[in-house]
Design a protein around this motif. Structure first.
Motif, PDB file in Angstrom:
ATOM      1  N   ASP A 111       0.824  -1.216   0.000  1.00 52.47           N
ATOM      2  CA  ASP A 111       0.000   0.000   0.000  1.00 52.47           C
ATOM      3  C   ASP A 111       0.856   1.263   0.000  1.00 52.47           C
ATOM      4  OD1 ASP A 111      -2.273  -1.594   0.073  1.00 52.47           O
ATOM      5  OD2 ASP A 111      -2.353  -1.576   2.266  1.00 52.47           O
ATOM      6  N   HIS A 112       2.071   1.178   0.532  1.00 49.48           N
ATOM      7  CA  HIS A 112       2.960   2.334   0.551  1.00 49.48           C
ATOM      8  C   HIS A 112       3.540   2.647  -0.829  1.00 49.48           C
ATOM      9  CE1 HIS A 112       3.066   1.160   4.882  1.00 49.48           C
ATOM     10  NE2 HIS A 112       2.912   2.465   4.998  1.00 49.48           N
ATOM     11  N   LEU A 113       3.422   1.710  -1.770  1.00 55.06           N
ATOM     12  CA  LEU A 113       3.937   1.945  -3.121  1.00 55.06           C
ATOM     13  C   LEU A 113       3.070   2.927  -3.892  1.00 55.06           C
ATOM     14  CD1 LEU A 113       4.854  -1.718  -4.101  1.00 55.06           C
ATOM     15  CD2 LEU A 113       6.447   0.160  -3.697  1.00 55.06           C
ATOM     16  N   VAL A 114       1.773   2.934  -3.627  1.00 57.57           N
ATOM     17  CA  VAL A 114       0.849   3.807  -4.369  1.00 57.57           C
ATOM     18  C   VAL A 114       1.217   5.257  -4.095  1.00 57.57           C
ATOM     19  CG1 VAL A 114      -1.550   4.490  -4.678  1.00 57.57           C
ATOM     20  CG2 VAL A 114      -0.972   2.088  -4.304  1.00 57.57           C
ATOM     21  N   GLY A 115       1.400   6.018  -5.166  1.00 60.54           N
ATOM     22  CA  GLY A 115       1.771   7.418  -5.054  1.00 60.54           C
ATOM     23  C   GLY A 115       3.263   7.660  -5.180  1.00 60.54           C
ATOM     24  N   LEU A 136      11.130   3.764  -1.600  1.00 60.51           N
ATOM     25  CA  LEU A 136      10.160   3.304  -0.615  1.00 60.51           C
ATOM     26  C   LEU A 136      10.841   3.362   0.747  1.00 60.51           C
ATOM     27  CD1 LEU A 136       7.388   2.054  -0.034  1.00 60.51           C
ATOM     28  CD2 LEU A 136       8.410  -0.174  -0.388  1.00 60.51           C
ATOM     29  N   ALA A 137      10.322   4.195   1.641  1.00 66.92           N
ATOM     30  CA  ALA A 137      10.910   4.419   2.964  1.00 66.92           C
ATOM     31  C   ALA A 137      12.367   4.859   2.845  1.00 66.92           C
ATOM     32  CB  ALA A 137      10.792   3.170   3.826  1.00 66.92           C
ATOM     33  N   GLY A 138      12.654   5.673   1.830  1.00 66.13           N
ATOM     34  CA  GLY A 138      13.993   6.203   1.644  1.00 66.13           C
ATOM     35  C   GLY A 138      14.957   5.288   0.927  1.00 66.13           C
ATOM     36  N   GLN A 139      14.531   4.088   0.573  1.00 66.86           N
ATOM     37  CA  GLN A 139      15.407   3.126  -0.091  1.00 66.86           C
ATOM     38  C   GLN A 139      14.975   2.930  -1.540  1.00 66.86           C
ATOM     39  OE1 GLN A 139      18.103   1.708   1.428  1.00 66.86           O
ATOM     40  NE2 GLN A 139      17.568   3.124   3.067  1.00 66.86           N
ATOM     41  N   PRO A 140      15.927   2.830  -2.469  1.00 67.82           N
ATOM     42  CA  PRO A 140      15.546   2.553  -3.851  1.00 67.82           C
ATOM     43  C   PRO A 140      15.039   1.112  -3.991  1.00 67.82           C
ATOM     44  CG  PRO A 140      17.927   2.589  -3.642  1.00 67.82           C
ATOM     45  CD  PRO A 140      17.367   2.982  -2.303  1.00 67.82           C
ATOM     46  N   VAL A 141      13.931   0.971  -4.698  1.00 61.56           N
ATOM     47  CA  VAL A 141      13.326  -0.339  -4.909  1.00 61.56           C
ATOM     48  C   VAL A 141      13.046  -0.486  -6.404  1.00 61.56           C
ATOM     49  CG1 VAL A 141      11.360  -1.828  -4.364  1.00 61.56           C
ATOM     50  CG2 VAL A 141      12.253  -0.284  -2.634  1.00 61.56           C
TER      51      VAL A 141
END
Length: 173
Positions: A111-115, A136-141
């Motif tokens: 859910d944190h990926l949206v946006g 995502l949370a400051g880390q590249p994904v």
């Protein structure tokens, strides 16, 4: 070579036992899931282990400095060990409590990926998948990505929907 006094050997064994108990206390709860986290009561196992370890090693040092061969000198070594043990136990209790109650960020979910905003790193084809990189949370994904139309490498994207934990639906930004 001078041999170690019997009192010093006993104090070193007590200090070693304290270190062993401390290792079990720290590793046991985290790795082996021994015991319940809030069952210790007013005195934690880490504090007891710190007390015993500092007492043993502190008393061994004082015993060697005094040349503890008499009961009075051994009693002085016990007092020296207690002087070292009390602040060590207090510090161990404070540090273990701080570690247990440390606030952390929640674990990111899909859910944190949206946006999220990112870049296309492998071109997204019409009706197929490409790859995008978002933070995502400051880390590249790096994620698999679909889009309604083709999107070239280097284009900025916006995540519209998280299809799974590793794939997203994107639009150009």
């Amino acid at each position: 070579m001078q041999c170690v006094a019997t009192g010093t050997q006993a104090f070193l064994l007590i200090g070693g036992a304290g270190i062993a108990v401390l290792a079990l206390a720290l590793l046991g709860n985290g790795l082996f899931h021994l015991g319940q986290p809030d069952v210790d009561g007013p005195v934690t196992l880490e504090a007891v282990a710190g007390f015993v370890g500092a007492f043993g090693f502190g008393a061994a040092i004082v015993n060697e400095l005094l040349g503890g061969r008499t009961p009075g000198m051994i009693a002085a070594a016990v007092a020296g060990g207690a002087v070292a043990a009390v602040p060590t136990a207090w510090l161990a209790a404070r540090l273990s409590r701080a570690a247990r109650h440390m606030r952390t960020d929640p674990t990111p979910t899909r859910d944190h990926l949206v946006g999220a905003i990112g870049l296309v790193v492998t071109p997204i084809t019409a009706g197929g998948y490409g790859e995008v990189r978002v933070r995502l949370a400051g880390q590249p994904v790096k994620l698999n990505a679909r889009a309604d139309g083709p999107i070239p490498v280097g284009a900025r994207i916006f995540v519209v929907e998280a299809l799974s934990e590793t794939s997203v639906h994107v639009e150009t930004y």
